[in-house]
Design a protein around this motif. Sequence first.
Motif, PDB file in Angstrom:
ATOM      1  N   ASN A  59      34.825  36.760  40.100  1.00  0.00           N
ATOM      2  CA  ASN A  59      36.469  36.757  39.315  1.00  0.00           C
ATOM      3  C   ASN A  59      36.858  35.772  38.137  1.00  0.00           C
ATOM      4  O   ASN A  59      38.448  35.875  38.240  1.00  0.00           O
ATOM      5  CB  ASN A  59      37.173  36.386  41.297  1.00  0.00           C
ATOM      6  CG  ASN A  59      37.111  36.991  41.633  1.00  0.00           C
ATOM      7  OD1 ASN A  59      37.974  38.626  42.231  1.00  0.00           O
ATOM      8  ND2 ASN A  59      36.176  36.446  42.675  1.00  0.00           N
ATOM      9  N   LEU A  62      39.975  36.828  35.966  1.00  0.00           N
ATOM     10  CA  LEU A  62      41.121  37.206  37.694  1.00  0.00           C
ATOM     11  C   LEU A  62      42.024  35.978  37.148  1.00  0.00           C
ATOM     12  O   LEU A  62      43.324  35.941  37.191  1.00  0.00           O
ATOM     13  CB  LEU A  62      40.904  37.900  38.405  1.00  0.00           C
ATOM     14  CG  LEU A  62      40.689  39.523  39.550  1.00  0.00           C
ATOM     15  CD1 LEU A  62      40.383  40.036  40.475  1.00  0.00           C
ATOM     16  CD2 LEU A  62      42.025  40.012  38.761  1.00  0.00           C
ATOM     17  N   ILE A 300      42.871  36.613  45.697  1.00  0.00           N
ATOM     18  CA  ILE A 300      40.961  36.497  45.387  1.00  0.00           C
ATOM     19  C   ILE A 300      40.742  36.401  46.620  1.00  0.00           C
ATOM     20  O   ILE A 300      39.398  36.851  47.227  1.00  0.00           O
ATOM     21  CB  ILE A 300      40.173  35.379  44.060  1.00  0.00           C
ATOM     22  CG1 ILE A 300      40.873  36.130  42.882  1.00  0.00           C
ATOM     23  CG2 ILE A 300      38.753  35.861  44.203  1.00  0.00           C
ATOM     24  CD1 ILE A 300      40.542  35.032  41.530  1.00  0.00           C
ATOM     25  N   GLN A 303      39.786  38.792  49.608  1.00  0.00           N
ATOM     26  CA  GLN A 303      38.420  39.720  49.248  1.00  0.00           C
ATOM     27  C   GLN A 303      37.589  39.348  49.953  1.00  0.00           C
ATOM     28  O   GLN A 303      37.572  38.007  50.580  1.00  0.00           O
ATOM     29  CB  GLN A 303      38.101  39.377  48.144  1.00  0.00           C
ATOM     30  CG  GLN A 303      38.719  40.372  46.960  1.00  0.00           C
ATOM     31  CD  GLN A 303      38.316  39.713  45.581  1.00  0.00           C
ATOM     32  OE1 GLN A 303      37.424  38.349  45.077  1.00  0.00           O
ATOM     33  NE2 GLN A 303      38.979  39.364  44.803  1.00  0.00           N
TER      34      GLN A 303
END
Length: 344
Positions: A59, A62, A300, A303
Motif C-alpha cells: 500500500n 496509498l 488500509i 483490508q
Amino acid sequence: MSFLKSQKPTILQWLHKNLFNNWYNSILTVLCLCLLFFGIKGILTWVLTQAKWQVIKANFSLFFVGRFPQELYWRLWLALLIILGLGGLSWGTLTKRLPGRVNSWLPFGWALSFPIILWLIGGGFGLQPVESGLWNGLLLTLVTALVSILLSFPLGVLLALGRQSQLPFVRWFSILYIEIIRGLPLIGILFFAQVMIPLFLPPEIRLDRVLRGIAGLILFSAAYLAENVRGGLQSIPRGQLEAAKALGFNTPLTMLLIVLPQALRAVIPPLVGQFIGLFKDTSLLAIVGLLELTGISRSILAQPQFLDRYAEVYLFIGLIYWVFCYSMSLASQRLEKQLGVGQR
C-alpha cells in the motif's frame, strides 16, 4: 596545574563522576542499562523477524498519494521538484552558503510556487481536473497543513494587533474570538466547519469538504498564533515606539516596519511549535471523514489481509510525521541561529 584542570575529562572519568560515583547510583545505572538492552533487543527482534512489512509495501502509493490517478503522477513529481528546489535554496540561505540576494527573492518564489503547486494537484486551466476526494494520504496532509499555516499566520497577526488596538470594537472582537476559540476543542471546531458552515452560505455556494476542514484548522490555529504574536509585541520596549514617533512615523508604519519584525523574531520558537502542532492536528481530519495520512491508514487496516497489522502501519505513519516535524524544528533552529535569537 591550571593546564591540567582545564583539560576535558576522559570518558571513564565522566562515567565515574556521573553514573558510578556511589553504590546506589551504580546499581541504578546497571539496572537502567539492562532494561535498555532488553527493550532495544525486543524491538529489534520484532522489527526484523516478527513484523510483516508487506502491508507497507503493498500500500505504499496509498500512504503517500491515496487514490490520485496514476497516469497523473507526473504532476505530483513536478510539484515535488519545485518544493525541493525552493527548499534547497532556503536551506542554503539559512546556512549562509548562497548569496544574500537569493534570500531576498525566495519569499516571492515561495509565493509564486504555491498557486502553481495547487494547480498541478487540482488541475483546471488546461490540466485535467482531479477531485479533492482523490487527494488522500500524505498528499492531503501536506496540502491541508501548508494552506492552514499560510492562511492562519496572517490572521493570527491581525488578531494580535487587533487585541492591542485602541478601537474598542476591534479590540473586544479580537478578545472574544481568541478566548472563545481557545476554549473549544479542535475536533468540535472541525465538526462545526463540516456541518455548520454550509448553513451560513447561499444555496448556490457549496464548499468542498477539504476546504471546510482547512477552514476549521485555520480558525483554531489563528487564535493560538495570535497569543504567541501578542507575547512578542509585549516584549518590545516602549522606547522604540516613542523613537518612531519622534522620527515622524505614523502608527501603521511603526507597527509594520519597527515593532512587528522584532516581535516575530522574538517568538520564532513558539510559532514553529504551533506550526508543528498544526501539522500533527491534521490527523483529526480522519474523524470527519477525510482520508489524510491517518484516515488512509485506517482504510488500509480495513483490508481483509491486513486486519491485525496495526503496529506496522502506525509505526510507519509515526515515522513520517516525525520526519516532517523534526525537519521543521531543524529549520527553525537554523533560522534562530542566523537571526541570533536568544543570543546576548
